[in-house]
Design a protein around this motif. Structure first.
Motif, PDB file in Angstrom:
ATOM      1  N   ARG A   1       0.822  -1.209   0.000  1.00 40.58           N
ATOM      2  CA  ARG A   1       0.000   0.000   0.000  1.00 40.58           C
ATOM      3  C   ARG A   1       0.858   1.262   0.000  1.00 40.58           C
ATOM      4  NH1 ARG A   1      -5.133   1.576  -1.428  1.00 40.58           N
ATOM      5  NH2 ARG A   1      -5.640   3.493  -0.312  1.00 40.58           N
ATOM      6  N   HIS A   2       1.945   1.274   0.752  1.00 36.14           N
ATOM      7  CA  HIS A   2       2.852   2.422   0.723  1.00 36.14           C
ATOM      8  C   HIS A   2       3.618   2.430  -0.599  1.00 36.14           C
ATOM      9  CE1 HIS A   2       2.401   4.240   4.659  1.00 36.14           C
ATOM     10  NE2 HIS A   2       2.455   3.052   5.247  1.00 36.14           N
ATOM     11  N   GLN A   3       3.919   3.618  -1.094  1.00 38.77           N
ATOM     12  CA  GLN A   3       4.587   3.775  -2.382  1.00 38.77           C
ATOM     13  C   GLN A   3       6.083   4.046  -2.252  1.00 38.77           C
ATOM     14  OE1 GLN A   3       2.786   3.205  -5.300  1.00 38.77           O
ATOM     15  NE2 GLN A   3       1.356   2.535  -3.689  1.00 38.77           N
ATOM     16  N   ALA A   4       6.597   4.063  -1.037  1.00 44.02           N
ATOM     17  CA  ALA A   4       8.028   4.275  -0.794  1.00 44.02           C
ATOM     18  C   ALA A   4       8.391   3.563   0.502  1.00 44.02           C
ATOM     19  CB  ALA A   4       8.356   5.767  -0.729  1.00 44.02           C
ATOM     20  N   GLY A   5       9.647   3.717   0.924  1.00 43.07           N
ATOM     21  CA  GLY A   5      10.126   2.993   2.088  1.00 43.07           C
ATOM     22  C   GLY A   5       9.265   3.205   3.325  1.00 43.07           C
ATOM     23  N   VAL A   6       8.982   2.113   4.031  1.00 40.87           N
ATOM     24  CA  VAL A   6       8.212   2.172   5.273  1.00 40.87           C
ATOM     25  C   VAL A   6       9.205   2.338   6.420  1.00 40.87           C
ATOM     26  CG1 VAL A   6       6.591   0.958   6.768  1.00 40.87           C
ATOM     27  CG2 VAL A   6       6.416   0.719   4.276  1.00 40.87           C
ATOM     28  N   CYS A   7       9.081   3.436   7.167  1.00 43.14           N
ATOM     29  CA  CYS A   7      10.115   3.783   8.150  1.00 43.14           C
ATOM     30  C   CYS A   7       9.586   3.954   9.563  1.00 43.14           C
ATOM     31  CB  CYS A   7      10.861   5.035   7.717  1.00 43.14           C
ATOM     32  SG  CYS A   7       9.783   6.439   7.382  1.00 43.14           S
ATOM     33  N   SER A   8       8.265   3.812   9.766  1.00 43.80           N
ATOM     34  CA  SER A   8       7.711   3.997  11.106  1.00 43.80           C
ATOM     35  C   SER A   8       6.499   3.090  11.295  1.00 43.80           C
ATOM     36  CB  SER A   8       7.315   5.463  11.306  1.00 43.80           C
ATOM     37  OG  SER A   8       6.845   5.682  12.620  1.00 43.80           O
TER      38      SER A   8
END
Length: 270
Positions: free
Chosen positions: A227-234
């Protein structure tokens, strides 16, 4: 539309880049820890962060123990202790005592997960080392399993720059590996427990994947969200309400999920 910005009450020069801050969750205090990160060239000169590659530099960091002191004119920040370390990516307190101790975990660029114990009888030596786990790649994040339920043997999950995830158990002032597995194809920026069901671990990586893992059944994700379009960081599990999870990404979106259905977030903020 005008935006009312919060007023700055005090400033403190950390010298290096400050990238992690955790208030001390015990007692009625305004004490907090600050973790810092800096690339140094030739061992001592602060480098241009945009021009320097990681192979050219040494990553250094520092832990500050500080107090926010209320004054008649506002507030001031007082440094109580500093500890020189490798560059720090993450700091988290164990929100429940472990064998009567207040513990903090620190994730560092040299691959170490360092556990520190707090001593309320000393400001200058407030933090002292308990134990350390070393991995071959950078330790990017950590989380404690005991946010809601106290235990003398909590687990700690860590994520690494080579995409690995590791589950550790703390017992009698030592860390023991429970399991380790390849969670992501790129950097695993974040790993977190489901505080209501600590056998469940969530992770996010630079591959833009948000994954869930049941540590009772082996290294196979129970979901793999794109679902996210870039790095998941949190990633943050809600310890007040069951089944609520929040995730953040470089795509500038925060999603709120119902963990019983991870196909679609229930809320989205941009």
């Amino acid at each position: 539309m005008s935006v009312n910005l919060p007023e700055s009450l005090a400033t403190f020069d950390t010298e290096y880049c400050a990238d992690s801050l955790e208030f001390y969750p015990f007692n009625d205090t305004q004490r907090f820890l600050v973790g810092t990160y800096q690339l140094l060239k030739d061992g001592n000169a602060q480098a241009n962060q945009e021009e320097l590659t990681s192979s050219d530099a040494t990553r250094v960091g520092r832990i500050y123990v500080c107090d926010a002191i209320d004054t008649d004119g506002g507030m001031r920040i007082i440094e109580r202790q500093r500890i020189e370390t490798s560059a720090i990516f993450d700091i988290k307190w164990s929100y429940n005592n472990v064998d009567g101790k207040h513990l903090a975990g620190v994730a560092c660029a040299d691959g170490s997960l360092a556990i520190y114990s707090a001593n309320n009888q000393s400001d200058a030596e407030f933090l002292s080392p308990v134990c350390t786990n070393i991995a071959p790649s950078m330790c990017c994040s950590l989380d404690w399993s005991n946010r809601r339920v106290s235990t003398s043997t909590p687990r700690v999950v860590t994520s690494y720059s080579d995409g690995q995830l590791q589950l550790l158990q703390l017992s009698e002032s030592s860390l023991t590996e429970v399991c380790q597995w390849q969670g992501h194809d790129l950097e695993a920026w974040i790993a977190a427990f489901d505080y209501w069901t600590p056998d469940i671990v969530y992770s996010g990586g630079d591959d833009a994947r948000l994954k869930g893992w049941d540590t009772r059944i082996g290294p196979h994700p129970v979901f793999n969200s794109r679902r996210h379009q870039a790095g998941v960081c949190s990633i943050q599990s809600n310890f007040h309400r069951e089944h609520i999870l929040a995730t953040g990404s470089y795509d500038e979106h925060v999603f709120v999920w119902d963990t019983r259905n991870m196909r679609m977030p229930v809320q989205e903020y941009n």
